[in-house]
Design an enzyme around this catalytic site. Structure first.
Site, mmCIF file in Angstrom:
data_model
loop_
_atom_site.group_PDB
_atom_site.id
_atom_site.type_symbol
_atom_site.label_atom_id
_atom_site.label_comp_id
_atom_site.label_asym_id
_atom_site.label_seq_id
_atom_site.Cartn_x
_atom_site.Cartn_y
_atom_site.Cartn_z
ATOM 1 N N ALA A 61 0.798 -1.228 0.000
ATOM 2 C CA ALA A 61 0.000 0.000 0.000
ATOM 3 C C ALA A 61 0.827 1.273 0.000
ATOM 4 O O ALA A 61 0.317 2.341 -0.291
ATOM 5 C CB ALA A 61 -0.942 0.000 1.200
ATOM 6 N N ARG A 89 10.126 7.747 -3.075
ATOM 7 C CA ARG A 89 11.488 7.891 -3.589
ATOM 8 C C ARG A 89 11.717 7.240 -4.954
ATOM 9 O O ARG A 89 12.772 7.416 -5.559
ATOM 10 C CB ARG A 89 12.492 7.343 -2.554
ATOM 11 C CG ARG A 89 12.750 8.336 -1.424
ATOM 12 C CD ARG A 89 13.746 7.802 -0.443
ATOM 13 N NE ARG A 89 13.163 6.774 0.416
ATOM 14 C CZ ARG A 89 13.883 5.851 1.054
ATOM 15 N NH1 ARG A 89 15.187 5.795 0.892
ATOM 16 N NH2 ARG A 89 13.291 4.973 1.849
ATOM 17 N N GLN A 105 -6.171 -0.463 2.054
ATOM 18 C CA GLN A 105 -5.830 0.371 3.202
ATOM 19 C C GLN A 105 -6.001 1.812 2.709
ATOM 20 O O GLN A 105 -5.154 2.326 1.976
ATOM 21 C CB GLN A 105 -4.385 0.109 3.644
ATOM 22 C CG GLN A 105 -4.014 0.844 4.912
ATOM 23 C CD GLN A 105 -2.499 0.804 5.172
ATOM 24 O OE1 GLN A 105 -1.697 0.634 4.261
ATOM 25 N NE2 GLN A 105 -2.129 0.966 6.435
ATOM 26 N N TYR A 131 -0.337 -7.304 -42.169
ATOM 27 C CA TYR A 131 -1.126 -6.173 -41.664
ATOM 28 C C TYR A 131 -1.570 -5.297 -42.820
ATOM 29 O O TYR A 131 -0.752 -4.832 -43.621
ATOM 30 C CB TYR A 131 -0.231 -5.375 -40.696
ATOM 31 C CG TYR A 131 -0.927 -4.270 -39.943
ATOM 32 C CD1 TYR A 131 -2.168 -4.478 -39.340
ATOM 33 C CD2 TYR A 131 -0.333 -3.016 -39.822
ATOM 34 C CE1 TYR A 131 -2.785 -3.464 -38.642
ATOM 35 C CE2 TYR A 131 -0.950 -1.998 -39.115
ATOM 36 C CZ TYR A 131 -2.176 -2.215 -38.532
ATOM 37 O OH TYR A 131 -2.784 -1.212 -37.838
ATOM 38 N N SER A 180 13.686 -16.631 -52.153
ATOM 39 C CA SER A 180 14.161 -15.408 -51.501
ATOM 40 C C SER A 180 13.338 -14.210 -51.940
ATOM 41 O O SER A 180 12.894 -14.129 -53.086
ATOM 42 C CB SER A 180 15.617 -15.156 -51.880
ATOM 43 O OG SER A 180 16.408 -16.178 -51.327
ATOM 44 N N ARG A 210 5.860 -12.415 -60.384
ATOM 45 C CA ARG A 210 6.758 -11.287 -60.658
ATOM 46 C C ARG A 210 6.730 -11.018 -62.163
ATOM 47 O O ARG A 210 6.308 -11.862 -62.954
ATOM 48 C CB ARG A 210 8.180 -11.629 -60.210
ATOM 49 C CG ARG A 210 8.750 -12.800 -60.969
ATOM 50 C CD ARG A 210 10.076 -13.270 -60.438
ATOM 51 N NE ARG A 210 10.648 -14.247 -61.339
ATOM 52 C CZ ARG A 210 11.531 -15.174 -60.970
ATOM 53 N NH1 ARG A 210 11.907 -15.253 -59.700
ATOM 54 N NH2 ARG A 210 12.029 -16.009 -61.854
HETATM 55 C C1 UD1 Z 1 9.752 -1.256 8.661
HETATM 56 C C2 UD1 Z 1 9.812 -1.717 10.115
HETATM 57 C C3 UD1 Z 1 11.266 -1.702 10.598
HETATM 58 C C4 UD1 Z 1 12.127 -2.544 9.691
HETATM 59 C C5 UD1 Z 1 11.986 -2.051 8.244
HETATM 60 C C6 UD1 Z 1 12.707 -2.994 7.309
HETATM 61 C C7 UD1 Z 1 7.704 -0.978 11.148
HETATM 62 C C8 UD1 Z 1 7.071 0.001 12.034
HETATM 63 N N1 UD1 Z 1 9.020 -0.833 10.923
HETATM 64 O O1 UD1 Z 1 10.118 0.100 8.655
HETATM 65 O O2 UD1 Z 1 11.343 -2.210 11.909
HETATM 66 O O3 UD1 Z 1 13.482 -2.466 10.105
HETATM 67 O O4 UD1 Z 1 10.593 -2.059 7.857
HETATM 68 O O5 UD1 Z 1 12.714 -2.470 6.016
HETATM 69 O O6 UD1 Z 1 7.063 -1.875 10.696
HETATM 70 N N2 UD1 Z 1 3.156 -0.223 4.197
HETATM 71 C C9 UD1 Z 1 1.820 -0.282 3.966
HETATM 72 N N3 UD1 Z 1 0.977 0.556 4.650
HETATM 73 C C10 UD1 Z 1 1.435 1.430 5.575
HETATM 74 C C11 UD1 Z 1 2.830 1.494 5.806
HETATM 75 C C12 UD1 Z 1 3.668 0.659 5.106
HETATM 76 O O7 UD1 Z 1 1.350 -1.077 3.135
HETATM 77 O O8 UD1 Z 1 0.607 2.142 6.157
HETATM 78 C C13 UD1 Z 1 4.051 -1.121 3.487
HETATM 79 C C14 UD1 Z 1 5.032 -0.391 2.576
HETATM 80 O O9 UD1 Z 1 4.485 -0.262 1.277
HETATM 81 C C15 UD1 Z 1 6.240 -1.300 2.612
HETATM 82 C C16 UD1 Z 1 6.183 -1.958 3.975
HETATM 83 O O10 UD1 Z 1 4.845 -1.815 4.419
HETATM 84 O O11 UD1 Z 1 6.153 -2.318 1.626
HETATM 85 C C17 UD1 Z 1 7.145 -1.360 4.985
HETATM 86 O O12 UD1 Z 1 6.854 -0.013 5.186
HETATM 87 P P1 UD1 Z 1 7.978 1.082 5.364
HETATM 88 O O13 UD1 Z 1 7.331 2.397 5.475
HETATM 89 O O14 UD1 Z 1 9.031 0.903 4.355
HETATM 90 O O15 UD1 Z 1 8.568 0.665 6.818
HETATM 91 P P2 UD1 Z 1 9.966 1.079 7.387
HETATM 92 O O16 UD1 Z 1 9.855 2.450 7.938
HETATM 93 O O17 UD1 Z 1 11.022 0.814 6.418
#
Ligand code: UD1
Ligand code: MG
Length: 452
Positions: A15, A20, A80, A374, A392, A427
């Site tokens: 989600a 980045r 979500q 085509y 050919s 031809r």
């Molecule tokens: C999370 C972990 C952290 C871990 C790190 C590893 C938590 C709070 N922290 O942090 O401990 O070291 O991953 O990479 O879990 N996502 C959703 N919905 C949301 C938020 C996130 O679907 O509301 C998904 C993101 O798309 C992603 C994944 O969950 O695929 C992780 O989310 P991200 O925001 O990258 O978590 P980190 O801050 O990296």
């Protein structure tokens, strides 16, 4: 360790915004090995045969869900609406997990290198713990959640932003992935609050809250490389290099010959049989199978095609989707084939386009042949019979059928069907004018001299 045999539900988090990536394409759909990142996460868990697959979507949900339908039609997408944290994200799966008894495995759509064996170890560790987090020793732990252990028990996870200096010294980090009893996970998630540096509902609060309820959590440690997440184009490019290195090694181990493996590019779903020979600089797009003993020569580009045993493709060939190359058939240099079956032992050796066509066994397609498929609006088929000989530079204007053992004269424009065994001459008849070439040249030179 023996993996447990409880039913398994897979929850994939997809989600997040992926800011980045600087992209209009949702992050889970960015391609790695010609397959969306999401497909890699799903493929990691496929050998565990999950009985339910739930994908949590949010940013770009419509696009992600449409792609999911192609990858695993039986998966369920749950939305979500607001990204309130990883804990909140997993909780969105609660309804889809209603009545489910067994384990839940949580994966991230942007983490494509998890090995099935690692998930097996996590499943096995469930025998003595309710919750199993996947951890890794980080070369640089900055930014990751830290795993606070007491022996083999995981006491709590502290996010980097919320951690004291002492906790920040811990190098054992959280990958974010876990395997837990589904009921325990959902019950615990309902108790998670958002009182932290980010104001988010953290999935990482689960072990501590569950421990307070008399449950136990532990950690399985894997190589940092497996937990590699993708957040930017640079990381995606590095992941691609990593993916290719893994696939090349796997191909070599499985008995594929490659003279310069570093120059061969595979897709997630490329299948190459034992004793196939892949020459340098070959690119496999999605959905290619190459049977045992086939040879793909240098600088060829293949996607959506099947190459049978003993066939030779290239050098410099392009096989587009819907191409079926029969046993011992030959596709030579600068030949493009699309939506076409090339029969057993047939040869298309040079400079030809064969599209929307069938070529019978042992037929020979001469250099420069084009199936004119085509008309500017619609596509039409060309059928070439067994043992036919296409001279050919034949233009086969579809729809058209060339019979078995028929021939077309070189340079023919074939607009009508050719019966079995017939020779088609399409031809202009040749006329020779004695001395005219020399005369013509003399005249042209005279004109040029006059002009200076
Ligand atoms: C999370 C972990 C952290 C871990 C790190 C590893 C938590 C709070 N922290 O942090 O401990 O070291 O991953 O990479 O879990 N996502 C959703 N919905 C949301 C938020 C996130 O679907 O509301 C998904 C993101 O798309 C992603 C994944 O969950 O695929 C992780 O989310 P991200 O925001 O990258 O978590 P980190 O801050 O990296
Ligand atoms: Mg992250």
């Amino acid at each position: 360790m023996q993996a447990n045999s409880k039913p398994l539900a897979l929850v994939v988090l997809a989600a997040g915004a992926g800011t980045r990536m600087m992209s209009d394409l949702p992050k889970p759909l960015h391609p790695l090995g010609c397959a969306p990142l999401l497909a890699h996460a799903l493929a990691s868990a496929a050998p565990l045969e999950p009985s339910r697959i739930i994908v949590v979507t949010g940013h770009g949900a419509d696009q992600v869900e449409a792609a999911l339908e192609d990858i695993v039609p039986e998966a369920v997408a749950v939305r979500q609406a607001e990204q309130l944290g990883t804990g909140h994200a997993v909780l969105q799966a609660a309804d889809a997990l209603e009545g489910f008894e067994g384990d839940a495995v949580v994966l991230y759509a942007d983490t494509p290198f998890i090995r099935p064996e690692t998930l097996d170890s996590m499943r096995a560790a469930r025998a003595s713990h309710d919750i199993v987090m996947l951890g890794f020793e980080a070369a640089d732990p900055t930014g990751y959640g830290r795993l606070v252990m007491d022996g083999d028990r995981l006491m709590r996870i502290v996010e980097h932003k919320d951690a004291s200096d002492d906790i920040r010294k811990i190098s054992l980090c959280n990958s974010g992935l876990l395997c837990a009893d589904a009921g325990v996970l959902m019950d615990t998630l309902r108790k998670v609050g958002n009182d932290n540096a980010n104001g988010e509902y953290y999935l990482t609060d689960v072990p501590e809250i569950a421990s307070a309820d008399g449950k136990s959590a532990t950690v399985v440690v894997c190589d940092e490389m497996e937990t590699l997440g993708i957040n930017s184009r640079t990381e995606l490019a590095q992941a691609e290099a990593n993916f290719q290195a893994l696939r090349r090694a796997e191909m070599l181990e499985n008995g594929v010959t490659m003279q310069a493996p570093d120059t061969v590019f595979f897709a997630l779903d490329t299948y190459v049989g034992r004793d196939a020979d892949i020459e340098p600089n070959v690119y496999f797009g999605a959905d290619v199978t190459v049977e045992s003993g086939a040879r793909i020569r240098a600088f060829s580009h293949l996607e959506g095609c099947h190459v049978s045993a003993g066939a030779i493709v290239g050098p410099y060939a392009r096989l587009r989707p819907g191409t079926e190359v029969g046993n011992n058939a030959k596709i030579g240099n600068f030949v493009e084939v699309k939506t076409a079956e090339i029969g057993e032992g047939a040869m298309v050796n040079h400079l030809s386009y064969v599209g929307d066509a069938s070529v019978g066994a042992r037929a020979n397609i001469g250099a420069g042949t084009v199936t004119c498929n085509y008309d500017g609006v619609m596509k039409h088929r060309t059928e070439i019979g067994e043992d036919a000989f296409i001279g050919s530079d034949s233009m086969l204007v579809a729809p058209v059928k060339i019979g078995a053992k028929a021939m077309t004269a070189s340079g023919s424009v074939v607009t009508e069907d050719v019966p079995d065994g017939a020779l088609a001459l399409g031809r202009a008849k040749q006329v020779n004018k004695p001395g005219l070439a020399v005369k013509l040249m003399d005249r042209l030179r005279a004109i040029k001299a006059k002009r200076g």
